[in-house]
Design an enzyme around this catalytic site. Structure first.
Site, PDB file in Angstrom:
ATOM      1  N   ASP A  34       0.864  -1.179   0.000  1.00 53.26           N
ATOM      2  CA  ASP A  34       0.000   0.000   0.000  1.00 53.26           C
ATOM      3  C   ASP A  34       0.901   1.229   0.000  1.00 53.26           C
ATOM      4  O   ASP A  34       2.042   1.174   0.496  1.00 53.26           O
ATOM      5  CB  ASP A  34      -0.909   0.020   1.237  1.00 53.26           C
ATOM      6  CG  ASP A  34      -2.129   0.902   1.033  1.00 53.26           C
ATOM      7  OD1 ASP A  34      -3.208   0.354   0.700  1.00 53.26           O
ATOM      8  OD2 ASP A  34      -2.010   2.139   1.183  1.00 53.26           O
ATOM      9  N   TYR A 152     -13.391   8.672 -13.144  1.00 58.94           N
ATOM     10  CA  TYR A 152     -13.302   7.288 -12.671  1.00 58.94           C
ATOM     11  C   TYR A 152     -13.697   6.331 -13.784  1.00 58.94           C
ATOM     12  O   TYR A 152     -13.009   5.338 -14.042  1.00 58.94           O
ATOM     13  CB  TYR A 152     -14.207   7.102 -11.455  1.00 58.94           C
ATOM     14  CG  TYR A 152     -14.157   5.707 -10.874  1.00 58.94           C
ATOM     15  CD1 TYR A 152     -13.063   5.279 -10.134  1.00 58.94           C
ATOM     16  CD2 TYR A 152     -15.220   4.810 -11.056  1.00 58.94           C
ATOM     17  CE1 TYR A 152     -13.016   4.000  -9.596  1.00 58.94           C
ATOM     18  CE2 TYR A 152     -15.181   3.536 -10.516  1.00 58.94           C
ATOM     19  CZ  TYR A 152     -14.079   3.135  -9.794  1.00 58.94           C
ATOM     20  OH  TYR A 152     -14.030   1.866  -9.261  1.00 58.94           O
TER      21      TYR A 152
END
Length: 272
Positions: A34, A152
């Site tokens: 991450d 998106y």
């Protein structure tokens, strides 16, 4: 059951965090990555992942950090079997309100990150000569236009195009590339959309998927059968494919879906 070596992105929360635990508990070696290393370490310290997880900071936009994460997987697990490009971002906004930073945010993380991860994983899998599997997380927005989430949708359309082309290229090396296109999943990404009217269509389905729904698809369909792409759930997937085939029809559906979504947003707000 043969154990695998997997690299997952976005492991600090949402689908990535859940699947890290699923794979680790079944005995796989997992490199959990991450961009937020502190959040990743906090999640690992909670103890649910067990001892089969290795942690690495990975900004998916940086090629060098991809190489470091894959080095760790090969060093700790002896190879690389599966890479899952799960990390993604979303920021609602109407087209006139979008700024250059919003464009970079969506395209750099969602598209560039997926491309860099697929590229780096494929090179190593080819060199190893034992095949492999790359799983890219798209969205029903990879198929259907979503007003209010245009960036998106654009990024996830791009992920689909890239994934399909990569699958054709890499199949000759016995490397499968699968695109998973879920409807809205109950994760922090969904939570952040509740207060944005631009994101109403996100909430137009009967219910949000859970991370367990995604888990079942990955474990029973994606990994064993290695399909080119799947949608979740089937009904909403069929609707998205219809919108992809006949985009003009979306103009007729949009008011109804937006109305349903806004009603759902209000129920969620009232239930807080």
């Amino acid at each position: 059951m043969t154990m695998s070596v997997l690299v997952l992105t976005g492991s600090a929360s949402g689908i990535g965090a859940h699947m890290t635990g699923v794979f680790a508990r079944r005995g796989d070696t997992v490199v959990a990555t991450d961009v937020d290393l502190a959040a990743l370490e906090k999640r690992a310290a909670e103890g649910a992942w067990g001892t089969n997880v290795r942690l690495a900071r990975l900004d998916v936009r940086e090629a060098a950090e991809w190489e470091a994460a894959l080095d760790l997987a090969e060093r700790e697990g002896g190879g690389l079997d599966v890479v899952m490009n799960i990390a993604g971002v979303l920021k609602p906004g109407w087209v006139p309100d979008l700024g250059p930073a919003d464009v970079d945010f969506h395209l750099d993380v969602n598209v560039k990150g997926t491309v860099l991860g697929t590229r780096a994983a494929a090179a190593r899998m080819i060199a190893r000569g034992r095949g492999g599997h790359i799983v890219n997380i798209g969205s029903l927005a990879s198929l259907a236009p979503v007003p209010g989430l245009s960036l998106y949708a654009a990024s996830k359309f791009a992920v689909r195009g890239f994934t399909l082309a990569a699958a054709m290229e890499l199949g000759r090396h016995d490397i499968a590339v699968t695109l998973v296109m879920p409807d809205a999943v109950q994760t922090p990404m969904l939570d952040l959309q509740v207060d944005h009217e631009e994101a109403a269509m996100t909430f137009s389905g009967p219910r949000a998927l859970t991370v367990e729904d995604v888990e079942r698809a990955l474990l029973t369909e994606v990994l064993p059968k290695r399909p080119l792409e799947i949608t979740l759930p089937l009904g909403r997937g069929m609707l998205a494919r219809a919108a992809n085939t006949a985009p003009a029809a979306s103009r007729w559906l949009e008011p109804m879906l937006t109305k349903k979504g806004r009603e759902a947003q209000e129920r969620i707000k009232q239930g807080r």
